[in-house]
Structures are given as C-alpha cells and as structure tokens.
Design a protein around this motif. Structure first.
Motif, PDB file in Angstrom:
ATOM      1  N   ILE A 187      31.791  40.418  34.413  1.00  0.00           N
ATOM      2  CA  ILE A 187      33.225  40.143  34.290  1.00  0.00           C
ATOM      3  C   ILE A 187      33.889  41.349  33.638  1.00  0.00           C
ATOM      4  N   CYS A 192      40.336  40.608  33.181  1.00  0.00           N
ATOM      5  CA  CYS A 192      40.354  39.170  32.842  1.00  0.00           C
ATOM      6  C   CYS A 192      41.545  38.834  31.941  1.00  0.00           C
ATOM      7  N   ILE A 193      42.251  37.732  32.307  1.00  0.00           N
ATOM      8  CA  ILE A 193      43.383  37.291  31.487  1.00  0.00           C
ATOM      9  C   ILE A 193      43.054  36.001  30.711  1.00  0.00           C
ATOM     10  N   GLY A 194      41.785  35.606  30.800  1.00  0.00           N
ATOM     11  CA  GLY A 194      41.356  34.429  30.024  1.00  0.00           C
ATOM     12  C   GLY A 194      41.914  33.112  30.521  1.00  0.00           C
ATOM     13  N   CYS A 195      42.237  33.032  31.825  1.00  0.00           N
ATOM     14  CA  CYS A 195      42.869  31.808  32.352  1.00  0.00           C
ATOM     15  C   CYS A 195      41.911  30.613  32.365  1.00  0.00           C
ATOM     16  N   GLY A 196      40.601  30.870  32.386  1.00  0.00           N
ATOM     17  CA  GLY A 196      39.615  29.790  32.298  1.00  0.00           C
ATOM     18  C   GLY A 196      39.249  29.141  33.623  1.00  0.00           C
ATOM     19  N   ILE A 197      39.807  29.614  34.734  1.00  0.00           N
ATOM     20  CA  ILE A 197      39.498  29.000  36.036  1.00  0.00           C
ATOM     21  C   ILE A 197      37.995  29.081  36.322  1.00  0.00           C
ATOM     22  N   CYS A 198      37.405  30.237  36.042  1.00  0.00           N
ATOM     23  CA  CYS A 198      35.969  30.427  36.297  1.00  0.00           C
ATOM     24  C   CYS A 198      35.145  29.459  35.451  1.00  0.00           C
ATOM     25  N   ILE A 209      34.997  30.920  27.567  1.00  0.00           N
ATOM     26  CA  ILE A 209      36.118  31.779  27.171  1.00  0.00           C
ATOM     27  C   ILE A 209      36.053  31.953  25.656  1.00  0.00           C
ATOM     28  N   ALA A 214      36.767  35.869  29.452  1.00  0.00           N
ATOM     29  CA  ALA A 214      35.608  35.135  29.968  1.00  0.00           C
ATOM     30  C   ALA A 214      34.332  35.935  29.732  1.00  0.00           C
ATOM     31  N   CYS A 230      38.603  33.825  41.185  1.00  0.00           N
ATOM     32  CA  CYS A 230      39.246  34.487  40.038  1.00  0.00           C
ATOM     33  C   CYS A 230      40.574  35.109  40.483  1.00  0.00           C
ATOM     34  N   PRO A 231      41.693  34.739  39.866  1.00  0.00           N
ATOM     35  CA  PRO A 231      42.997  35.260  40.313  1.00  0.00           C
ATOM     36  C   PRO A 231      43.183  36.742  40.031  1.00  0.00           C
ATOM     37  N   ILE A 235      35.561  39.450  38.717  1.00  0.00           N
ATOM     38  CA  ILE A 235      34.132  39.091  38.662  1.00  0.00           C
ATOM     39  C   ILE A 235      33.361  39.624  39.874  1.00  0.00           C
TER      40      ILE A 235
END
Ligand code: FMN
Ligand code: SF4
Ligand code: SF4
Length: 253
Positions: A187, A192-198, A209, A214, A230-231, A235
């Motif tokens: 990663i 990474c913006i730490g959105c947590g989707i993964c 996170i 992440a 991942c937006p 990754i």
C-alpha cells in the motif's frame, strides 16, 4: 441448495447468482467470510464457488474446508470455479479435499470470466473483449442450469485428465503461491487517504487503518478486492504497477 462463495472482483458472485436464479433456487447464498456462510454450511446440498488461483483453490477456501472438516460428511457438493483463461482441475482441487472429509461431489462447472489481476499488464483485454467473455459465460451458465434441472450435472475439472492438465499446466510451477496466506500486499502511503474501503471489504481482515493510513498484514488470500476497489489506486499485490482495476460491474457495462 445453499451456496458459499469467495469473489474478489465480483465474477464468481455473478456466476453463482445467475446459476441459482436460473435454477429458481431460494437457499442461502453467502460470501465465505460472512456469518451466513456458517448457516449455509448446515444444508445437505451446497454449492461452493471461488476464483481459480494458479490452477488451485484460494487459500481462504482451503482453510474454510479444512476448518469445518466434520461438516462435510454425507453432504452433496457442487463446485464452481471461475478463471481468466485456464483452470485445469480448478474444481477438482476442492473436490479431492472434500471427498477426504466424506462429501459426495455432484458436479463441477469451470467458467471463463475476465481476469481480475489489475497489476499484470500481460493479462489486459479491451472492454469489448471482456464484455464478450461475460456474454459467453452467461450463455454457458444458463445451459448448465438447464442440464442441472434435467439431473445431468456438468463434471468439468473433475476428471483425471483435468487433474494432470492443472498439475503440469500450472500448479506444479506455482505451488508455493497457494499453500498459505501471503504478506505481499503493498500500500503506497503517499496515495492512501485512509478511507477504509480496503479494510472494510477484505475477506480475511488483513488490512487495518492506523494513523489515517491503511496497512496490510500477512493474511492475504490474493482475492484482489482491495486492489481493484481502492479509490486512490494505492494498492498492488503480484505486480508493482496498477494498470487497471477490473471488476465484474465495470466489465459488464
Ligand atoms: C492471484 C490470482 C491468480 C489467478 N490464477 C489464475 C489461473 O491460474 N488461471 C486462470 O485462468 N485465472 C486465474 N486468475 C483469474 C481469476 O481466476 C478470474 O479472473 C476470476 O474470475 C476472478 O473471480 P472473482 O472476481 O470472483 O474473484 C487468477 C486471479 C488471481 C487474483
Ligand atoms: S482503499 Fe485505498 S485509499 Fe482507502 S484506505 Fe485503503 S489503500 Fe487507502
Ligand atoms: S488484502 Fe486485499 S487481496 Fe488480500 S485478501 Fe484482503 S482484500 Fe483480498
């Protein structure tokens, strides 16, 4: 019939859903990582489906079968594997394991779908090619459902010839890739913006996170879900560069 499936980018989920719809099936249909998978396990007839990985079973599926070894005795199991190109005995690998636990294998279906490895350039196909693959797969699934309704279960991937094809065609050379979970997920913290989707979607809870970023652990089953959803394209797994993020939803449009 109940169904338990693993699907990283949605291909296997689509195949299972379409087949069950065609069969008019109303049993439980559950992702392998969900609590409902345990309820599905209680049925006498179970469909198990997963993507082929190096002509083998994803480790999470092997782990699930072994962890519930006493549940399979006397059960009727139908197997589906999806693949990008070549499975050999993709269904046969699970069939042999389940038979050791006393399951009866009613049949197997191996369906070509678009490839899900977004960080390998050699596997890329055009949008039109992927759509054509899905259309062809849908026709095969509808035909397979018709056969099953008539009591003629397909036996794809279950023969000795398929076993040899899977073993020598691929599995022998890549055996170490599917003998356990992996720590190969990378990663990029700068993306990474730490959105947590993964983290939310990982079937093995391999991503956490921390401090807004992440971080992956070593329990990855290589499903490619985090890579493909991942937006921020942060990754990678088997490759070092992300070329696309293939998912069933995108490829079927
Ligand atoms: C780690 C990995 C290994 C794979 N190995 C194979 C393979 O050996 N043969 C093949 O035809 N497809 C292979 N594929 C492609 C997938 O099996 C195929 O795209 C599948 O339909 C993905 O299903 P899903 O979207 O439900 O995860 C592999 C995919 C991954 C992620
Ligand atoms: S999905 Fe991508 S951007 Fe979001 S937390 Fe995971 S790695 Fe970071
Ligand atoms: S870390 Fe990513 S590729 Fe590995 S199991 Fe989790 S979602 Fe799948």
């Amino acid at each position: 019939m109940n169904a338990i499936y693993l699907s990283g980018s949605g291909n296997t989920k689509h195949v299972v859903t379409l087949l069950l719809n065609e069969l008019g099936n109303t049993g439980i249909c559950a992702p392998i990582e969900s609590e409902d998978a345990m309820k599905a396990l209680e049925g006498d007839e179970i469909l198990i489906a997963y993507p082929t990985m190096f002509s083998n079973i994803p480790y999470l599926v092997r782990d699930f079968i072994n962890s519930h070894g006493s549940s399979w005795k006397g059960k009727k199991i139908f197997l589906i594997t999806t693949m990008g190109l070549f499975a050999g005995d993709g269904t046969g690998c699970a069939a042999r394991l389940l038979k050791k636990y006393g399951a009866e294998i009613t049949g197997g279906l191996q369906i070509v779908m678009p490839d899900s490895i977004g960080d390998c350039k050699a596997l890329k196909k055009s949008k039109e090619q992927n759509k054509a693959i899905i259309d062809k797969a849908d026709k095969r699934i509808i035909e397979a459902a018709k056969q099953i309704r008539e009591g003629r279960y397909p036996k794809e991937g279950l023969s000795f010839a398929a076993h040899l094809a899977g073993l020598f065609g691929q599995r022998l050379w890549f055996y170490n890739k599917t003998t356990g979970y992996t720590d190969k997920v990378r990663i990029d913290p700068s993306k990474c913006i730490g959105c947590g989707i993964c983290a939310k979607n990982c079937p093995t809870q391999n991503i956490k996170i921390a401090d807004g970023k992440a971080a992956a652990n070593s329990q990855c089953t290589m499903c490619y879900r985090c890579v493909n959803y991942c937006p921020k394209q942060a990754i990678t797994l088997l490759g070092k560069t992300l070329y696309e993020q293939p998912t069933y939803d995108k490829n079927s449009m």
